[in-house]
Design a protein around this motif. Structure first.
Motif, PDB file in Angstrom:
ATOM      1  N   ASP A 133      49.019  43.262  39.950  1.00  0.00           N
ATOM      2  CA  ASP A 133      47.597  42.884  40.078  1.00  0.00           C
ATOM      3  C   ASP A 133      46.779  43.462  41.506  1.00  0.00           C
ATOM      4  OD1 ASP A 133      45.774  40.088  39.950  1.00  0.00           O
ATOM      5  OD2 ASP A 133      45.612  40.825  41.576  1.00  0.00           O
ATOM      6  N   ALA A 134      45.559  43.610  41.397  1.00  0.00           N
ATOM      7  CA  ALA A 134      45.101  44.578  42.168  1.00  0.00           C
ATOM      8  C   ALA A 134      45.344  43.809  43.580  1.00  0.00           C
ATOM      9  CB  ALA A 134      43.623  44.845  41.893  1.00  0.00           C
ATOM     10  N   ALA A 135      45.279  42.546  43.690  1.00  0.00           N
ATOM     11  CA  ALA A 135      45.435  41.916  45.272  1.00  0.00           C
ATOM     12  C   ALA A 135      46.744  42.259  45.628  1.00  0.00           C
ATOM     13  CB  ALA A 135      45.193  40.530  44.835  1.00  0.00           C
ATOM     14  N   ALA A 136      47.811  42.322  44.703  1.00  0.00           N
ATOM     15  CA  ALA A 136      49.125  42.693  45.396  1.00  0.00           C
ATOM     16  C   ALA A 136      49.230  44.355  45.685  1.00  0.00           C
ATOM     17  CB  ALA A 136      50.255  42.577  44.176  1.00  0.00           C
ATOM     18  N   LEU A 137      48.691  45.126  44.723  1.00  0.00           N
ATOM     19  CA  LEU A 137      48.336  46.522  44.913  1.00  0.00           C
ATOM     20  C   LEU A 137      47.881  46.912  46.408  1.00  0.00           C
ATOM     21  CD1 LEU A 137      47.641  47.908  41.364  1.00  0.00           C
ATOM     22  CD2 LEU A 137      49.727  47.813  42.499  1.00  0.00           C
ATOM     23  N   ALA A 138      46.618  46.088  46.526  1.00  0.00           N
ATOM     24  CA  ALA A 138      45.779  46.278  47.668  1.00  0.00           C
ATOM     25  C   ALA A 138      46.709  45.807  48.919  1.00  0.00           C
ATOM     26  CB  ALA A 138      44.621  45.509  47.843  1.00  0.00           C
ATOM     27  N   ASP A 181      38.369  36.451  36.448  1.00  0.00           N
ATOM     28  CA  ASP A 181      38.451  37.496  35.512  1.00  0.00           C
ATOM     29  C   ASP A 181      39.415  38.495  35.487  1.00  0.00           C
ATOM     30  OD1 ASP A 181      36.307  35.824  34.574  1.00  0.00           O
ATOM     31  OD2 ASP A 181      34.728  37.288  34.735  1.00  0.00           O
ATOM     32  N   ARG A 182      39.237  39.186  36.717  1.00  0.00           N
ATOM     33  CA  ARG A 182      39.913  40.469  37.035  1.00  0.00           C
ATOM     34  C   ARG A 182      41.650  39.945  36.973  1.00  0.00           C
ATOM     35  NH1 ARG A 182      43.226  41.278  40.846  1.00  0.00           N
ATOM     36  NH2 ARG A 182      42.519  39.843  42.283  1.00  0.00           N
ATOM     37  N   MET A 183      41.931  38.718  37.342  1.00  0.00           N
ATOM     38  CA  MET A 183      43.381  38.329  37.243  1.00  0.00           C
ATOM     39  C   MET A 183      43.943  38.000  35.860  1.00  0.00           C
ATOM     40  SD  MET A 183      44.377  35.978  40.588  1.00  0.00           S
ATOM     41  CE  MET A 183      45.549  35.345  39.732  1.00  0.00           C
ATOM     42  N   LEU A 184      43.050  37.593  35.110  1.00  0.00           N
ATOM     43  CA  LEU A 184      43.231  37.293  33.728  1.00  0.00           C
ATOM     44  C   LEU A 184      43.585  38.658  32.855  1.00  0.00           C
ATOM     45  CD1 LEU A 184      43.833  34.789  31.785  1.00  0.00           C
ATOM     46  CD2 LEU A 184      41.477  35.562  30.778  1.00  0.00           C
ATOM     47  N   MET A 185      42.546  39.508  33.102  1.00  0.00           N
ATOM     48  CA  MET A 185      42.640  41.103  32.477  1.00  0.00           C
ATOM     49  C   MET A 185      43.937  41.712  32.904  1.00  0.00           C
ATOM     50  SD  MET A 185      38.624  42.023  31.984  1.00  0.00           S
ATOM     51  CE  MET A 185      38.210  41.861  33.770  1.00  0.00           C
ATOM     52  N   GLU A 186      44.175  41.558  34.128  1.00  0.00           N
ATOM     53  CA  GLU A 186      45.344  42.341  34.571  1.00  0.00           C
ATOM     54  C   GLU A 186      46.648  41.549  34.365  1.00  0.00           C
ATOM     55  OE1 GLU A 186      42.572  44.501  38.474  1.00  0.00           O
ATOM     56  OE2 GLU A 186      44.220  42.857  39.044  1.00  0.00           O
ATOM     57  N   TYR A 191      36.762  47.532  39.053  1.00  0.00           N
ATOM     58  CA  TYR A 191      37.973  46.996  38.919  1.00  0.00           C
ATOM     59  C   TYR A 191      38.752  47.749  38.048  1.00  0.00           C
ATOM     60  CZ  TYR A 191      36.678  42.084  39.794  1.00  0.00           C
ATOM     61  OH  TYR A 191      36.387  40.600  40.264  1.00  0.00           O
ATOM     62  N   PRO A 192      39.269  49.076  38.721  1.00  0.00           N
ATOM     63  CA  PRO A 192      40.028  50.184  38.006  1.00  0.00           C
ATOM     64  C   PRO A 192      41.284  49.659  37.313  1.00  0.00           C
ATOM     65  CG  PRO A 192      39.920  50.445  40.498  1.00  0.00           C
ATOM     66  CD  PRO A 192      38.907  49.524  40.143  1.00  0.00           C
ATOM     67  N   GLU A 193      42.106  48.788  38.022  1.00  0.00           N
ATOM     68  CA  GLU A 193      43.083  48.335  37.519  1.00  0.00           C
ATOM     69  C   GLU A 193      42.959  47.508  36.272  1.00  0.00           C
ATOM     70  OE1 GLU A 193      46.121  49.478  38.430  1.00  0.00           O
ATOM     71  OE2 GLU A 193      47.466  48.211  37.193  1.00  0.00           O
ATOM     72  N   ALA A 194      41.945  46.659  36.119  1.00  0.00           N
ATOM     73  CA  ALA A 194      41.806  45.803  35.059  1.00  0.00           C
ATOM     74  C   ALA A 194      41.232  46.813  33.709  1.00  0.00           C
ATOM     75  CB  ALA A 194      40.620  44.999  35.333  1.00  0.00           C
ATOM     76  N   ILE A 195      40.427  47.741  34.135  1.00  0.00           N
ATOM     77  CA  ILE A 195      40.168  48.777  33.028  1.00  0.00           C
ATOM     78  C   ILE A 195      41.621  49.499  32.387  1.00  0.00           C
ATOM     79  CG2 ILE A 195      38.948  50.895  32.635  1.00  0.00           C
ATOM     80  CD1 ILE A 195      37.027  50.038  35.004  1.00  0.00           C
ATOM     81  N   LEU A 228      38.789  41.081  45.789  1.00  0.00           N
ATOM     82  CA  LEU A 228      40.099  40.935  46.555  1.00  0.00           C
ATOM     83  C   LEU A 228      39.571  39.554  47.788  1.00  0.00           C
ATOM     84  CD1 LEU A 228      40.867  44.415  46.837  1.00  0.00           C
ATOM     85  CD2 LEU A 228      42.035  42.885  45.783  1.00  0.00           C
ATOM     86  N   CYS A 229      38.799  38.562  47.366  1.00  0.00           N
ATOM     87  CA  CYS A 229      38.021  37.673  48.295  1.00  0.00           C
ATOM     88  C   CYS A 229      39.001  37.025  49.012  1.00  0.00           C
ATOM     89  CB  CYS A 229      37.276  37.023  47.586  1.00  0.00           C
ATOM     90  SG  CYS A 229      36.386  38.052  46.045  1.00  0.00           S
ATOM     91  N   ALA A 230      40.331  36.840  48.647  1.00  0.00           N
ATOM     92  CA  ALA A 230      41.166  35.826  49.295  1.00  0.00           C
ATOM     93  C   ALA A 230      41.880  36.472  50.442  1.00  0.00           C
ATOM     94  CB  ALA A 230      42.054  35.084  48.346  1.00  0.00           C
TER      95      ALA A 230
END
Lengths: 512, 159
Positions: A10-15, A188-193, A223-227, B128-130
Motif C-alpha cells: 500500500d502507498a502508505a506503507a511504501l511512503a 478508494d486508494r486503499m481498496l484499489m491497492e 495515485y501511481p501505485e493504485a494505477i 497519505l493523510c494519516a
C-alpha cells in the motif's frame, strides 16, 4: 519449513520505506538460509503502525510495527517473537477488532493480485449469484441493501442503476469515480491497492445488471501505485475470463479499463469527470440531463464511487439483509471512515454508521498526534464543515451530519490541534476553490477569489467585512452549479460560526 | 524560461502515439499523458498535429492542456518535488515543510531551482493523510516528512 511474511505494498506503507523493509527481509533470510515466502499485501489500515509486517504461525498472523529496514535483523534474531515492535495477533489488536469489515474484509489480508486468494476469501460468489438473477431482481437486491453513494452525495445506488437499466440505448457504461481528491480520504486508494478484484467484480455486476458492456475507472494521477495495481488486476481478470466477451463463461460481455486523470480536483464531480473522460476540459455540465440518461459520450452511464462499487460484491455474496442490518436511520450498512490529520492512531476504520464523532476522534483516534487539545475536526474533505468539540456527540450518518450544518462526504475525518488558525483554514478553503474552479459558473469562479480577499481584510482587522463574507457564502451556496462552489461555504462558515475569536484576533478598536 | 526548440522527430513520434490511441473512446487525455511521458512536457508544436489527428481544433487541444494542472507547457527541472498542501497535511505541520522546501530551493510554487535541478509543485492530496506531511519526489511517495528527511532526500537528488 518456510516462513510466511507479509510486507504491505500500500502507498502508505511504501511512503514509509516498506520496499526497503521487504528487501531487508529477503536479504536477511538469504544470509540465515531461511526459506521465506514474502507476500506483498494491502494495508490493514492501522497507518500509524506502517510498515506493519506480519508473520504467519499456525494459521494466525502476528503483527510487528512500525518496522524500519534497520529493525529486520533484530526481528529475525528474536525469531519474530518477543520484540519491542511485537503487537500480538493482528486481528486481536483492539483498534482492528472493534471494526466491522465488509467492504474492506480482504484488504490487508490477501495478496491483491492473487485471484485465487480473492476467491478463497469469498470473492466472485456475489458475481456468480448475480449471473443467475434478472436485472430487476438485482435492482431489488441493491435497493433492499440501502446502499447510498459513498462519494458523498448519498444517492441510493439501486435507484441510479435502475434508471440506467431502463434507459434504451445502443451502448451503456459503468464509470467508477476514483478521483479521490478530498483531503483526509484514502479509502478508494486503499481498496484499489489492497483488493482491486472487488472493484472489478462490483463493476461487472453493475454492468450485467444495467446492460452495460464497457466500464472505466477514472483514477487520479496522484495515485501511481493504485494505477499500477488496478491495471495488473484488469489484465489478470481478462486472462482468467472474469472480464471479456463471456464473463465467467456466461452470455454476458463486460470489459473495462483505467483512465488516468490529470490533477484537476473538480473532476471528482461526476459531470466534470465525464467531460474529462471524453477528452475535454473538466468543466461541469448542467443537470438535467442526468448522467444516467445522457452520460459518457451521451449514453446512459452509471457513475459510482469506488467504495459504492467495491461494496456491491459483499451485498450479493451475503445478501442485502445482512448489509442493511448494520447502520442507523437511513444510513445503512458500514462506512470506511478515514481518521487523519493530527491524530495519534490514524487510519481506515470500517464500522456501521452511528459511531459518534467524539468516539472516532478521542477513543479510536486517541486524540492528537501532537498531544495538544483537539480544536476542530473537518469532516468530508475540503468542502466539509469544521466541527468543534461541542458537536462531538453527532452520530456518523448522512442526515445526522446534514442536520448539524455539515456533511460526511467521503467519510474523511481530519483532526486539528489548538494551534490551528481557523481564519487561515477559511482562507485556504477559498484559495483552494479559486485554484480548482472549472470556471463555468460565476459564484464559484469569481466568488472564491473575492472570498480570499475578504478573509484577508478580516485578517487585517476589518471585522466589518464579516457580513460581506457571509453574504458571499450565501451567493456561492445558492448560485453555484456544483458542490465545489456550492459547498466551499461549509468550511468557511463553520470556521466563522464555531471559532469567531480567530476572526476577531486583529479587530481594530472602535474609533474613539 | 526560454522556449525550448521543438524535440527532434516530433512528428514521427506523435504519429506513433496517435496510432497507439486510435481505438480509444475519448483519447485526448491518454494521448497528452503519452506525450508528456515522452518529452516531459507538451511541446506547443505538438498541438496542431494532435488537433489534426483527432479532427478537433487547436483551440480545443490548447484548452485541455491548459485546464489540467498535470500538463506542462514547458519542461520541468530534472527532478520534480510535489508537496501536499491539503488540510490533513497542514494539520501535521505541512506548512513548515512547504516553507523549508521553498527556502532551500530558492523558489516559490511552480518554480525551478536556479541550477534547473528541482521543480516545486503543490499537490492537493496524495492520500497519505494519516501519516503526513506527505510529498512525492520523482513519482515516489514519502510520508512523515520532517525537515531532516526533506534535506536528506533533496541532497540525494541534487548530488
Amino acid at each position: 519449513m518456510s516462513l510466511k511474511i507479509y510486507v504491505p505494498r500500500d502507498a502508505a506503507a511504501l511512503a514509509a520505506d516498506a520496499e526497503k523493509v521487504a528487501e531487508a527481509v529477503l536479504a536477511e533470510a538469504k544470509i540465515r538460509d531461511v526459506e521465506v515466502e514474502l507476500i506483498r499485501n494491502g494495508s490493514r489500515g492501522m497507518l500509524w503502525l506502517e510498515p506493519l509486517v506480519e508473520i504467519e504461525r499456525d494459521g494466525i498472523r502476528h503483527a510487528f510495527g512500525p518496522v524500519a529496514p534497520g529493525d529486520v535483523r533484530a526481528l529475525f534474531d528474536a525469531d519474530w517473537g518477543d520484540h519491542a515492535l511485537a503487537l500480538g495477533p493482528t486481528e486481536e489488536i483492539a483498534w482492528f477488532k472493534r471494526q466491522t469489515r465488509l467492504t474492506f474484509a480482504r484488504v490487508g489480508v490477501i495478496d491483491p493480485l492473487s485471484l485465487d486468494a480473492y476467491e478463497a476469501h469469498g470473492g466472485l460468489k456475489g458475481l456468480r449469484r448475480a449471473l443467475g438473477m434478472t436485472g430487476a431482481a438485482m435492482i431489488d437486491e441493491m435497493k433492499e441493501s440501502g446502499l447510498r453513494g459513498r462519494g458523498g452525495a448519498g444517492f441510493p445506488t439501486g435507484i441510479k442503476w435502475d434508471t440506467v437499466r431502463l434507459a434504451e440505448a445502443s451502448q451503456k457504461y459503468i464509470v467508477a469515480n476514483a478521483d479521490e481528491g478530498d483531503s483526509g480520504t484514502f479509502a478508494d486508494r486503499m481498496l484499489m491497492e489492497g483488493d482491486p478484484f472487488s472493484l472489478i467484480e462490483g463493476m461487472a455486476i453493475a454492468g450485467i445488471c444495467v446492460g452495460a458492456t464497457r466500464g472505466y475507472i477514472y483514477l487520479r494521477s496522484e495515485y501511481p501505485e493504485a494505477i499500477h495495481v488496478m491495471n495488473e488486476a484488469i489484465r489478470i481478470a481478462r486472462a482468467r475470463g472474469l472480464l471479456g466477451p463471456s464473463v465467467l463463461g456466461s452470455d454476458f460481455a463486460y470489459d473495462m479499463e483505467v483512465r488516468v486523470g490529470a490533477g484537476a480536483y473538480v473532476c471528482g464531480e461526476e459531470t466534470s469527470l465525464l467531460n474529462s473522460l471524453e477528452g475535454k476540459r473538466g468543466v461541469v455540465r448542467a443537470k438535467p440531463p442526468l448522467p444516467a440518461i445522457e452520460g459518457f459520450l451521451g449514453k446512459p452511464t452509471v457513475v459510482n464511487n469506488i467504495i459504492s462499487l467495491g461494496t456491491v460484491p459483499v451485498i450479493f455474496e451475503r445478501g442485502a439483509a445482512h448489509y442493511r442490518d448494520f447502520g442507523l436511520g437511513r444510513s445503512r450498512g458500514t462506512i470506511p471512515i478515514q481518521i487523519a490529520g493530527n491524530v495519534k492512531f490514524g487510519g481506515l476504520f470500517e464500522t456501521a454508521f452511528g459511531t459518534s464523532l467524539g468516539a472516532l476522534v478521542d477513543e479510536i483516534g486517541g486524540g492528537t498526534f501532537s498531544g495538544r487539545p483537539v480544536k476542530a475536526v473537518q469532516v468530508g474533505g475540503p468542502l466539509g464543515a469544521y466541527f468543534p468539540r461541542s458537536k462531538f456527540d453527532t452520530p456518523f450518518g448522512y442526515e445526522e451530519f446534514d442536520g448539524e450544518g455539515g456533511l460526511i462526504g467521503h467519510a474523511g475525518v481530519v483532526v486539528f490541534d489548538d494551534t490551528a488558525d481557523m481564519l487561515g483554514m477559511a482562507r485556504f478553503a477559498m484559495e483552494f476553490c479559486a485554484v480548482e474552479s472549472c470556471g463555468k459558473c460565476t459564484p464559484c469562479r469569481i466568488g472564491a477569489v473575492r472570498g480570499v480577499e475578504t478573509v484577508d481584510r478580516i485578517a487585517r482587522g476589518e471585522v466589518e467585512a464579516i457580513p460581506l463574507l457571509t453574504d458571499l457564502c450565501d451567493t456561492m451556496t445558492d448560485g453555484s452549479l456544483c458542490a465545489l462552489g456550492g459547498f466551499t461555504p461549509y468550511p468557511v462558515m463553520s470556521a466563522l460560526r464555531h471559532f469567531p475569536d480567530d476572526f476577531h484576533a486583529n479587530a481594530k478598536e472602535a474609533a474613539e | 524560461m526560454p522556449i525550448p526548440p521543438a524535440p527532434a522527430d516530433l512528428e514521427g513520434r506523435l504519429d506513433a502515439i496517435l496510432a497507439d490511441h486510435a481505438d480509444l473512446e475519448g483519447p485526448l487525455l491518454p494521448i497528452l499523458h503519452a506525450v508528456q511521458a515522452e518529452w516531459g512536457y507538451v511541446p506547443p508544436e505538438a498541438l496542431p498535429i494532435i488537433a489534426k489527428g483527432l479532427n478537433i481544433s487547436r483551440a480545443e487541444v490548447h484548452g485541455v492542456v491548459s485546464f489540467y494542472h498535470d500538463f506542462r507547457e514547458a519542461p520541468a527541472g530534472r527532478h520534480m518535488l510535489k508537496i501536499c498542501r491539503a488540510e490533513a497535511c497542514q494539520a501535521r505541520g505541512g506548512q513548515g515543510i512547504e516553507a523549508a522546501a521553498k527556502a532551500r530551493l530558492g523558489v516559490d510554487w511552480h518554480g525551478t531551482s536556479k541550477d534547473g535541478g528541482v521543480t516545486l509543485e503543490p499537490v492537493y492530496c496524495l492520500g497519505l493523510c494519516a501519516t503526513g506531511p506527505a510529498m512525492m519526489l520523482d513519482g515516489r511517495v514519502v510520508a512523515r516528512v520532517d525537515k531532516t528527511r526533506l534535506d536528506a532526500l533533496l541532497a540525494e537528488v541534487e548530488a
